[in-house]
Design a protein around this motif. Structure first.
Motif, PDB file in Angstrom:
ATOM      1  N   ASP A  34       0.819  -1.213   0.000  1.00  0.00           N
ATOM      2  CA  ASP A  34       0.000   0.000   0.000  1.00  0.00           C
ATOM      3  C   ASP A  34       0.855   1.267   0.000  1.00  0.00           C
ATOM      4  O   ASP A  34       1.906   1.320   0.635  1.00  0.00           O
ATOM      5  N   ALA A  35       0.347   2.283  -0.688  1.00  0.00           N
ATOM      6  CA  ALA A  35       0.902   3.631  -0.554  1.00  0.00           C
ATOM      7  C   ALA A  35       0.188   4.269   0.637  1.00  0.00           C
ATOM      8  O   ALA A  35      -1.007   4.036   0.843  1.00  0.00           O
ATOM      9  N   VAL A  36       0.905   5.050   1.415  1.00  0.00           N
ATOM     10  CA  VAL A  36       0.317   5.690   2.593  1.00  0.00           C
ATOM     11  C   VAL A  36       0.281   7.192   2.374  1.00  0.00           C
ATOM     12  O   VAL A  36       1.302   7.812   2.086  1.00  0.00           O
ATOM     13  N   VAL A  37      -0.916   7.759   2.506  1.00  0.00           N
ATOM     14  CA  VAL A  37      -1.107   9.204   2.405  1.00  0.00           C
ATOM     15  C   VAL A  37      -1.433   9.691   3.810  1.00  0.00           C
ATOM     16  O   VAL A  37      -2.349   9.180   4.449  1.00  0.00           O
ATOM     17  N   GLU A  38      -0.675  10.673   4.292  1.00  0.00           N
ATOM     18  CA  GLU A  38      -0.897  11.212   5.627  1.00  0.00           C
ATOM     19  C   GLU A  38      -1.152  12.712   5.527  1.00  0.00           C
ATOM     20  O   GLU A  38      -0.483  13.414   4.772  1.00  0.00           O
ATOM     21  N   ALA A  39      -2.137  13.167   6.312  1.00  0.00           N
ATOM     22  CA  ALA A  39      -2.461  14.597   6.358  1.00  0.00           C
ATOM     23  C   ALA A  39      -3.010  14.914   7.737  1.00  0.00           C
ATOM     24  O   ALA A  39      -4.008  14.322   8.155  1.00  0.00           O
ATOM     25  N   ASP A  40      -2.388  15.814   8.430  1.00  0.00           N
ATOM     26  CA  ASP A  40      -2.854  16.267   9.750  1.00  0.00           C
ATOM     27  C   ASP A  40      -3.147  15.109  10.702  1.00  0.00           C
ATOM     28  O   ASP A  40      -4.124  15.129  11.438  1.00  0.00           O
ATOM     29  N   GLY A  41      -2.346  14.067  10.669  1.00  0.00           N
ATOM     30  CA  GLY A  41      -2.518  12.937  11.555  1.00  0.00           C
ATOM     31  C   GLY A  41      -3.463  11.862  11.046  1.00  0.00           C
ATOM     32  O   GLY A  41      -3.626  10.836  11.669  1.00  0.00           O
ATOM     33  N   ALA A  42      -4.089  12.094   9.904  1.00  0.00           N
ATOM     34  CA  ALA A  42      -4.974  11.098   9.290  1.00  0.00           C
ATOM     35  C   ALA A  42      -4.163  10.257   8.319  1.00  0.00           C
ATOM     36  O   ALA A  42      -3.284  10.766   7.625  1.00  0.00           O
ATOM     37  N   ARG A  43      -4.489   8.953   8.274  1.00  0.00           N
ATOM     38  CA  ARG A  43      -3.768   8.050   7.381  1.00  0.00           C
ATOM     39  C   ARG A  43      -4.747   7.349   6.449  1.00  0.00           C
ATOM     40  O   ARG A  43      -5.760   6.805   6.893  1.00  0.00           O
ATOM     41  N   VAL A  44      -4.404   7.361   5.155  1.00  0.00           N
ATOM     42  CA  VAL A  44      -5.186   6.666   4.136  1.00  0.00           C
ATOM     43  C   VAL A  44      -4.229   5.737   3.403  1.00  0.00           C
ATOM     44  O   VAL A  44      -3.142   6.149   2.993  1.00  0.00           O
ATOM     45  N   PHE A  45      -4.639   4.472   3.279  1.00  0.00           N
ATOM     46  CA  PHE A  45      -3.828   3.461   2.616  1.00  0.00           C
ATOM     47  C   PHE A  45      -4.458   3.155   1.261  1.00  0.00           C
ATOM     48  O   PHE A  45      -5.657   2.934   1.167  1.00  0.00           O
ATOM     49  N   LEU A  46      -3.640   3.140   0.213  1.00  0.00           N
ATOM     50  CA  LEU A  46      -4.121   2.897  -1.145  1.00  0.00           C
ATOM     51  C   LEU A  46      -3.485   1.643  -1.716  1.00  0.00           C
ATOM     52  O   LEU A  46      -2.255   1.537  -1.746  1.00  0.00           O
ATOM     53  N   ASP A  47      -4.314   0.701  -2.187  1.00  0.00           N
ATOM     54  CA  ASP A  47      -3.731  -0.438  -2.894  1.00  0.00           C
ATOM     55  C   ASP A  47      -3.250   0.054  -4.257  1.00  0.00           C
ATOM     56  O   ASP A  47      -3.475   1.211  -4.630  1.00  0.00           O
ATOM     57  N   SER A  48      -2.567  -0.786  -5.006  1.00  0.00           N
ATOM     58  CA  SER A  48      -1.955  -0.334  -6.266  1.00  0.00           C
ATOM     59  C   SER A  48      -2.985   0.145  -7.278  1.00  0.00           C
ATOM     60  O   SER A  48      -2.754   1.111  -7.999  1.00  0.00           O
ATOM     61  N   THR A  49      -4.146  -0.492  -7.332  1.00  0.00           N
ATOM     62  CA  THR A  49      -5.192  -0.062  -8.271  1.00  0.00           C
ATOM     63  C   THR A  49      -5.716   1.317  -7.895  1.00  0.00           C
ATOM     64  O   THR A  49      -5.855   2.193  -8.746  1.00  0.00           O
TER      65      THR A  49
END
Length: 94
Positions: free
Chosen positions: A51-66
């Motif tokens: 997963d790619a990890v996107v972080e903003a202001d303490g929030a984390r979003v994980f993205l699979d390759s698609t």
């Protein structure tokens, strides 16, 4: 890379607030096999290895390759309703 609005960061943090390891947890976005099928959002205790990890202001979003490929130029926004439900939306980055 996907970016998050301030509202989306607040919503993600609210959703993961009840998890045992809130520091590692996040929302995972998985892309569907068919491009028109949309995305699946789930609460995840941690990212998957690829997963790619996107972080903003303490929030984390994980993205699979698609999802990572499909959302590369998108902004994730959110609306939190009075009943505690959250509605996420995507828009093109400006």
């Amino acid at each position: 890379m996907l970016t998050l609005t301030e509202n989306a960061a607040i919503a993600v943090k609210a959703v993961v607030a009840g998890t045992p390891d809130v520091q590692a947890a996040g929302i995972r976005i998985r892309g569907a096999e068919a491009p028109t099928a949309g995305f699946e959002l789930t609460l995840a205790p941690q990212p998957e290895p690829a997963d790619a990890v996107v972080e903003a202001d303490g929030a984390r979003v994980f993205l699979d390759s698609t999802a990572q490929a499909a959302l590369d130029d998108q902004v994730l926004d959110a609306q939190m309703n009075e009943d505690g439900s959250v509605r996420f939306a995507l828009a093109a980055q400006a």
